[in-house]
Each structure stands twice: as structure tokens, then as C-alpha cells.
Design a protein around this motif. Sequence first.
Motif, PDB file in Angstrom:
ATOM      1  N   GLY A  20       0.815  -6.356 -15.242  1.00  0.00           N
ATOM      2  CA  GLY A  20       1.536  -5.474 -14.334  1.00  0.00           C
ATOM      3  C   GLY A  20       0.717  -5.070 -13.127  1.00  0.00           C
ATOM      4  N   LYS A  29       5.170  -8.157 -12.275  1.00  0.00           N
ATOM      5  CA  LYS A  29       6.602  -7.976 -12.523  1.00  0.00           C
ATOM      6  C   LYS A  29       6.920  -7.664 -13.978  1.00  0.00           C
ATOM      7  CE  LYS A  29      11.131  -9.834 -11.634  1.00  0.00           C
ATOM      8  NZ  LYS A  29      11.882 -10.935 -12.093  1.00  0.00           N
ATOM      9  N   THR A  30       7.300  -8.632 -14.792  1.00  0.00           N
ATOM     10  CA  THR A  30       7.704  -8.336 -16.175  1.00  0.00           C
ATOM     11  C   THR A  30       6.508  -8.197 -17.108  1.00  0.00           C
ATOM     12  OG1 THR A  30       7.977 -10.693 -16.601  1.00  0.00           O
ATOM     13  CG2 THR A  30       9.956  -9.467 -15.986  1.00  0.00           C
ATOM     14  N   ARG A  33       6.556  -9.783 -20.657  1.00  0.00           N
ATOM     15  CA  ARG A  33       7.562  -9.341 -21.623  1.00  0.00           C
ATOM     16  C   ARG A  33       8.889 -10.093 -21.493  1.00  0.00           C
ATOM     17  NH1 ARG A  33       7.663  -3.987 -23.852  1.00  0.00           N
ATOM     18  NH2 ARG A  33       5.614  -2.996 -23.801  1.00  0.00           N
ATOM     19  N   GLY A  34       9.000 -10.977 -20.549  1.00  0.00           N
ATOM     20  CA  GLY A  34      10.252 -11.702 -20.364  1.00  0.00           C
ATOM     21  C   GLY A  34      11.274 -10.833 -19.676  1.00  0.00           C
ATOM     22  N   HIS A  35      12.556 -11.233 -19.715  1.00  0.00           N
ATOM     23  CA  HIS A  35      13.613 -10.490 -19.035  1.00  0.00           C
ATOM     24  C   HIS A  35      14.518  -9.801 -20.043  1.00  0.00           C
ATOM     25  CE1 HIS A  35      12.790 -12.006 -15.010  1.00  0.00           C
ATOM     26  NE2 HIS A  35      12.479 -13.144 -15.598  1.00  0.00           N
ATOM     27  N   LYS A  36      14.816  -8.548 -19.802  1.00  0.00           N
ATOM     28  CA  LYS A  36      15.789  -7.755 -20.576  1.00  0.00           C
ATOM     29  C   LYS A  36      15.523  -7.768 -22.094  1.00  0.00           C
ATOM     30  CE  LYS A  36      19.523  -8.152 -17.216  1.00  0.00           C
ATOM     31  NZ  LYS A  36      20.903  -8.601 -17.030  1.00  0.00           N
ATOM     32  N   SER A  40      11.639  -5.905 -24.371  1.00  0.00           N
ATOM     33  CA  SER A  40      11.087  -5.751 -23.029  1.00  0.00           C
ATOM     34  C   SER A  40      10.975  -4.278 -22.639  1.00  0.00           C
ATOM     35  CB  SER A  40      11.964  -6.465 -22.014  1.00  0.00           C
ATOM     36  OG  SER A  40      13.162  -5.745 -21.826  1.00  0.00           O
ATOM     37  N   ARG A  41      11.670  -3.411 -23.352  1.00  0.00           N
ATOM     38  CA  ARG A  41      11.704  -1.994 -23.002  1.00  0.00           C
ATOM     39  C   ARG A  41      10.509  -1.244 -23.608  1.00  0.00           C
ATOM     40  NH1 ARG A  41      16.091  -3.051 -19.933  1.00  0.00           N
ATOM     41  NH2 ARG A  41      17.889  -3.778 -21.090  1.00  0.00           N
ATOM     42  N   SER A  42      10.143  -0.140 -22.956  1.00  0.00           N
ATOM     43  CA  SER A  42       9.063   0.658 -23.513  1.00  0.00           C
ATOM     44  C   SER A  42       9.606   1.435 -24.710  1.00  0.00           C
ATOM     45  CB  SER A  42       8.522   1.641 -22.471  1.00  0.00           C
ATOM     46  OG  SER A  42       9.466   2.637 -22.200  1.00  0.00           O
TER      47      SER A  42
END
Length: 144
Positions: A20, A29-30, A33-36, A40-42
Motif C-alpha cells: 500500500g 492500490k489493493t 488483496r485482490g478486488h472486492k 479484501s476488507r479490513s
Amino acid sequence: MELNTIQPAAGAKHAKRRVGRGIGSGLGKTAGRGHKGQKSRSGGYHKVGFEGGQMPLQRRLPKRGFKSAKLQFNAEVTLSDLNDLNVTEVDVLVLKQAGLVGQLAKRVKVIKTGEITRAVTLKDITATAGAKAAIEAAGGAVAA
């Protein structure tokens, strides 16, 4: 070799991955963690044993059994073990020193396995009905 020349082995040390920190780092960017998605969320992840809503294995299987913590203080000795001892008066301490019961044992019971030909006196040791009869038949006694 001097103290000021000591170095870690080649390849033993490597830089920690800093994620990051912008496009140029390759991990911006991600941040890997990849997308969505939940991962991917904290703070987003499932609990241990979660199977996507299906009833988890540890709840599908029946509960079974119980092992008392007090069992480690109980011990058993056979008649043949007593016969091999070269002692006339047997108590818990004698059995511990002979290695017939564990060091944690507090209560010892004699069971009727094997035979006894020598007269022994049991002190602070209980015996099953058959074992008591065999000890008394050999000329010994069970003192309560």
C-alpha cells in the motif's frame, strides 16, 4: 574473524514487504488483496471452523465421553506385582519407590491379577474383594 566483521549468512536477511505504498512499489492500490470480497476488507474474515453457513463439523458430530482430572491420582497394582516385591509391609511410598505407581498417585488399589504366595501387609491401600481374599489366604493382611 573479528566481532566487527560478523555478518548474517547470504540471503538470511530480506526486506519486509511494505504494501500500500504506491504504484511504483508494485504492491500499491489493493496491496495484494485482490478486488472486492470479504477477504479484501479490513476485519473481514470468517471464524475458525466456519463452513459457509453449513453446519460445521464440530457441531455435526455428537459429544462423547468425559475424562476426569482426578484419575491421575488413582493407581492399580496387581497381586503378581506385590509378590515380586521383597517387602512385608507395603504402603504407597514403597510402591512409588519401586516404580509400580506414578509419583502423583494418592490412592492405590490392589486388583486380583496373578497370584500371591508371600505374606504382605497393606497399609493405606485398598484391595478388591478377590484380591483381599487371596492376600489373606497367603497369610497377609489388609489394614484399612
